[in-house]
Scaffold this motif. Structure first.
Motif: not given
Length: 333
Positions: A311-314, A271, A276, A60, A149, A307-309
């Motif tokens: 380490h996706q953030r949200v 972002k 995460r 990260q 995912l 989810p698409t990744a």
């Protein structure tokens, strides 16, 4: 009062609801044992020479503390050999960690944030571990990132440990939320709270207000209304709490209500948030919903986000149902 251990609870839960097969029980027990080891290291602090920076960065781009790396290693080593896992993923690692070939491969996948709230390590403020359990997809051969995912609604278990004045383990397997306290003398987890419930209404909110100049209008509106107090549109006074350790902030909300917010803001429009999805938002949202609360990303239910990744953030809004619904409505308007 007769003490109920974690193992006894898991065995009885399987008998009652048929929701914890032997492999899942083993997985939860191994994670709980790893949390016990982490708790011991955290408790030693400077005496165990585990404080301070490790001088490295994680995937990260965050500077790692010695305890971050130690906690990650403890969880990996504890869970590799039992035969209940196909692969693991950690907030501290770039990609997934398949189970080494010399061990049997199981049907579950484990995701974790080994030590949440790292900025609090060196100042002796509560920190914790968050974990999430998914089922491996049917017919999976060698596990890939893609297999992880899955939306949060697919989780079969989630939990967290808080390393504070007491070490507690909070767990859901989809039949409510229960809390276990570590008996440090005996080394065992004891059931201390059954069926935890988050009140639907609250007078407490948690957000980092130092970012307020960067917020989008719905968040500014919502927080301003709360800060206006008894003479404002909400006609009641609110208190603000912010520990900067998600696991500790959420535990307080689980015990007495409140809303936790980590919104997206204008600093980096690429972002969609800081937290995460896979390691923090999903497991916490599963727990919060099981305790009668709500969780959204400002637009939709968190557990429905695809989810698409890894380490996706949200963006995250979770806690007392009526407050989460209000701030989500402001976003939709």
């Amino acid at each position: 009062m007769k003490r109920v251990s974690l193992t006894q609870y898991l065995v009885e839960e399987q008998r009652l609801n048929n929701s914890i097969p032997a492999e899942l029980r083993l997985l939860i027990e191994v994670v709980a044992r790893a949390c016990k080891t982490i708790s011991h290291a955290v408790g030693k602090g400077a005496l165990g020479e585990v404080l301070g920076s490790a001088g490295s960065e994680n995937i990260q781009g965050e500077v790692q503390k010695k305890l971050d790396i130690l906690s990650n290693e403890i969880l990996l080593e504890a869970n590799e050999w039992g035969g209940h896992l196909a692969a693991m993923a950690s907030e501290e690692m770039e990609t997934i960690h398949p189970i080494p070939n010399r061990y049997p491969m199981g049907e579950y996948m484990l995701l974790f944030d080994p030590l949440d709230g790292s900025s609090n390590i060196d100042v002796n403020v509560s920190i914790g571990t968050i974990f999430s359990v998914l089922k491996a997809p049917e017919g999976m051969a060698a596990p890939t990132e893609q297999d992880f995912l899955q939306p949060g609604s697919k989780q079969v278990a989630a939990g967290y440990a808080v390393y504070g004045p007491q070490t507690v383990l909070v767990l859901t397997t989809g039949n409510g939320v229960n809390c276990f306290t570590l008996d440090r003398e005996m080394g065992s987890w004891v059931l201390t709270q059954r069926n935890m419930q988050i009140p639907a209404d609250t007078k407490e909110f948690a957000i980092n207000t130092s970012n307020s100049r960067h917020w989008y209008p719905p968040v500014t509106r919502y927080v301003d209304e709360m800060l206006a107090g008894v003479t404002g549109p909400r006609q009641k006074d609110f208190n603000m709490r912010w520990i900067a350790s998600m696991v500790t902030d959420v535990h307080r909300i689980l015990c007495r209500g409140g809303i936790f917010m980590y919104p997206a803001d204008k600093r980096d429009t690429e972002k969609p948030g800081k937290l995460r999805l896979m390691y923090e938002a999903n497991p916490m949202s599963f727990i919060v919903e099981q305790a009668g609360g709500a969780s959204t990303d400002g637009k939709q239910r968190m557990l429905d986000v695809q989810p698409t990744a890894l380490h996706q953030r949200v963006a995250v809004f979770l806690g007392s149902k009526n407050e989460v619904e209000r701030v989500t409505r402001y976003h939709q308007e």
